[in-house]
Motif scaffolding. Structure first.
Motif, PDB file in Angstrom:
ATOM      1  N   PHE A  43       0.838  -1.324  -0.019  1.00  0.00           N
ATOM      2  CA  PHE A  43       0.126  -0.071   0.149  1.00  0.00           C
ATOM      3  C   PHE A  43       0.708   1.288  -0.061  1.00  0.00           C
ATOM      4  O   PHE A  43       0.579   2.226  -0.617  1.00  0.00           O
ATOM      5  CB  PHE A  43      -0.906   0.060   1.343  1.00  0.00           C
ATOM      6  N   GLU A  44       2.172   1.135   0.756  1.00  0.00           N
ATOM      7  CA  GLU A  44       3.015   2.396   0.800  1.00  0.00           C
ATOM      8  C   GLU A  44       3.668   2.548  -0.486  1.00  0.00           C
ATOM      9  O   GLU A  44       3.629   3.837  -0.803  1.00  0.00           O
ATOM     10  CB  GLU A  44       3.953   2.305   2.142  1.00  0.00           C
ATOM     11  N   VAL A  45       3.897   1.578  -1.167  1.00  0.00           N
ATOM     12  CA  VAL A  45       4.699   1.961  -2.322  1.00  0.00           C
ATOM     13  C   VAL A  45       3.674   2.397  -3.567  1.00  0.00           C
ATOM     14  O   VAL A  45       3.988   3.376  -4.201  1.00  0.00           O
ATOM     15  CB  VAL A  45       5.085   0.308  -2.926  1.00  0.00           C
ATOM     16  N   GLU A  46       2.324   2.058  -3.413  1.00  0.00           N
ATOM     17  CA  GLU A  46       1.328   2.586  -4.344  1.00  0.00           C
ATOM     18  C   GLU A  46       1.054   4.082  -4.038  1.00  0.00           C
ATOM     19  O   GLU A  46       0.953   4.875  -4.938  1.00  0.00           O
ATOM     20  CB  GLU A  46       0.194   1.826  -4.550  1.00  0.00           C
ATOM     21  N   ARG A  47       1.099   4.294  -2.642  1.00  0.00           N
ATOM     22  CA  ARG A  47       0.770   5.715  -2.309  1.00  0.00           C
ATOM     23  C   ARG A  47       1.875   6.551  -2.668  1.00  0.00           C
ATOM     24  O   ARG A  47       1.851   7.624  -3.460  1.00  0.00           O
ATOM     25  CB  ARG A  47       0.826   5.906  -0.806  1.00  0.00           C
ATOM     26  N   ARG A  48       3.338   6.016  -2.698  1.00  0.00           N
ATOM     27  CA  ARG A  48       4.393   7.095  -3.114  1.00  0.00           C
ATOM     28  C   ARG A  48       4.445   7.239  -4.540  1.00  0.00           C
ATOM     29  O   ARG A  48       4.868   8.107  -5.086  1.00  0.00           O
ATOM     30  CB  ARG A  48       5.578   6.175  -2.725  1.00  0.00           C
ATOM     31  N   ARG A  49       3.920   6.066  -5.384  1.00  0.00           N
ATOM     32  CA  ARG A  49       4.081   5.938  -6.813  1.00  0.00           C
ATOM     33  C   ARG A  49       2.962   7.186  -7.292  1.00  0.00           C
ATOM     34  O   ARG A  49       3.229   8.012  -8.114  1.00  0.00           O
ATOM     35  CB  ARG A  49       3.689   4.753  -7.361  1.00  0.00           C
ATOM     36  N   ARG A  50       1.803   7.132  -6.451  1.00  0.00           N
ATOM     37  CA  ARG A  50       0.764   8.230  -6.944  1.00  0.00           C
ATOM     38  C   ARG A  50       1.088   9.437  -6.740  1.00  0.00           C
ATOM     39  O   ARG A  50       0.922  10.513  -7.391  1.00  0.00           O
ATOM     40  CB  ARG A  50      -0.539   7.761  -6.357  1.00  0.00           C
ATOM     41  N   LEU A  51       1.953   9.580  -5.661  1.00  0.00           N
ATOM     42  CA  LEU A  51       2.360  11.134  -5.110  1.00  0.00           C
ATOM     43  C   LEU A  51       3.406  11.560  -6.045  1.00  0.00           C
ATOM     44  O   LEU A  51       3.325  12.519  -6.432  1.00  0.00           O
ATOM     45  CB  LEU A  51       2.894  10.980  -3.652  1.00  0.00           C
ATOM     46  N   ARG A  52       4.352  10.871  -6.448  1.00  0.00           N
ATOM     47  CA  ARG A  52       5.406  11.087  -7.171  1.00  0.00           C
ATOM     48  C   ARG A  52       4.851  11.631  -8.757  1.00  0.00           C
ATOM     49  O   ARG A  52       5.284  12.386  -9.196  1.00  0.00           O
ATOM     50  CB  ARG A  52       6.275   9.803  -7.464  1.00  0.00           C
ATOM     51  N   GLN A  57       3.471  15.960 -12.534  1.00  0.00           N
ATOM     52  CA  GLN A  57       2.434  16.751 -13.178  1.00  0.00           C
ATOM     53  C   GLN A  57       2.313  18.325 -13.150  1.00  0.00           C
ATOM     54  O   GLN A  57       1.992  19.092 -14.045  1.00  0.00           O
ATOM     55  CB  GLN A  57       1.007  16.039 -13.108  1.00  0.00           C
ATOM     56  N   GLN A  58       2.511  18.559 -11.769  1.00  0.00           N
ATOM     57  CA  GLN A  58       2.610  19.815 -11.259  1.00  0.00           C
ATOM     58  C   GLN A  58       3.727  20.590 -11.942  1.00  0.00           C
ATOM     59  O   GLN A  58       3.556  21.890 -11.998  1.00  0.00           O
ATOM     60  CB  GLN A  58       2.413  19.953 -10.180  1.00  0.00           C
ATOM     61  N   LEU A  59       4.852  20.062 -12.123  1.00  0.00           N
ATOM     62  CA  LEU A  59       5.892  20.636 -12.444  1.00  0.00           C
ATOM     63  C   LEU A  59       5.977  21.359 -14.195  1.00  0.00           C
ATOM     64  O   LEU A  59       4.982  20.944 -14.750  1.00  0.00           O
ATOM     65  CB  LEU A  59       7.191  19.685 -12.612  1.00  0.00           C
ATOM     66  N   GLU A  60       6.389  22.437 -14.323  1.00  0.00           N
ATOM     67  CA  GLU A  60       6.344  23.167 -15.833  1.00  0.00           C
ATOM     68  C   GLU A  60       7.235  22.177 -16.419  1.00  0.00           C
ATOM     69  O   GLU A  60       8.297  21.910 -16.078  1.00  0.00           O
ATOM     70  CB  GLU A  60       6.722  24.605 -15.594  1.00  0.00           C
ATOM     71  N   PRO A  61       6.854  22.211 -17.860  1.00  0.00           N
ATOM     72  CA  PRO A  61       7.796  21.468 -18.577  1.00  0.00           C
ATOM     73  C   PRO A  61       8.906  22.157 -18.926  1.00  0.00           C
ATOM     74  O   PRO A  61       9.178  23.344 -18.911  1.00  0.00           O
ATOM     75  CB  PRO A  61       6.820  21.446 -20.203  1.00  0.00           C
ATOM     76  N   LEU A  62      10.145  21.406 -19.190  1.00  0.00           N
ATOM     77  CA  LEU A  62      11.381  21.895 -19.262  1.00  0.00           C
ATOM     78  C   LEU A  62      11.585  22.917 -20.424  1.00  0.00           C
ATOM     79  O   LEU A  62      11.116  22.334 -21.425  1.00  0.00           O
ATOM     80  CB  LEU A  62      12.616  21.039 -19.033  1.00  0.00           C
TER      81      LEU A  62
END
Length: 75
Positions: A43-52, A57-62
Motif C-alpha cells: 500500500f505504501e509503495v502505491e501511495r508513493r508512486r501516486r504522489l510522485r 504533473q505539477q512541474l512546468e515543462p522544461l
C-alpha cells in the motif's frame, strides 16, 4: 497468513482509502504482526508512486537548454 492484495485491487482504491489501509496495516506491523509488513509495504509503495506522479504533473515543462558558448573567441 495474510495474502497480498493484487495490483488491480490496489489500483482500484482511491487515495484516501489507500492512505487509511496503509496506516492501518503499518500499525499492525508495528504491533508485531509479521504478515502485515508485506501488505503495508504494498500500500505504501502505491501511495508513493501516486504522489510522485502527481508532483511530476505539477512541474512546468522544461525549456530547451541553449548550447554552451565556446570559451574561445572564433574570428
Amino acid at each position: 497468513m495474510t495474502t497480498l492484495p493484487t495490483p488491480s485491487q490496489i489500483a482500484s482504491l482511491d487515495d484516501e482509502r489507500l492512505e487509511q489501509l496503509a496506516a492501518g496495516w503499518r500499525a499492525q506491523a508495528l504491533r508485531g504482526d509479521k504478515s502485515a509488513f508485506g501488505v503495508a509495504h504494498a500500500f505504501e509503495v502505491e501511495r508513493r508512486r501516486r504522489l510522485r506522479e502527481s508532483e511530476l504533473q505539477q512541474l512546468e515543462p522544461l525549456q530547451p537548454i541553449a548550447p554552451p558558448k565556446p570559451w574561445w573567441k572564433f574570428w
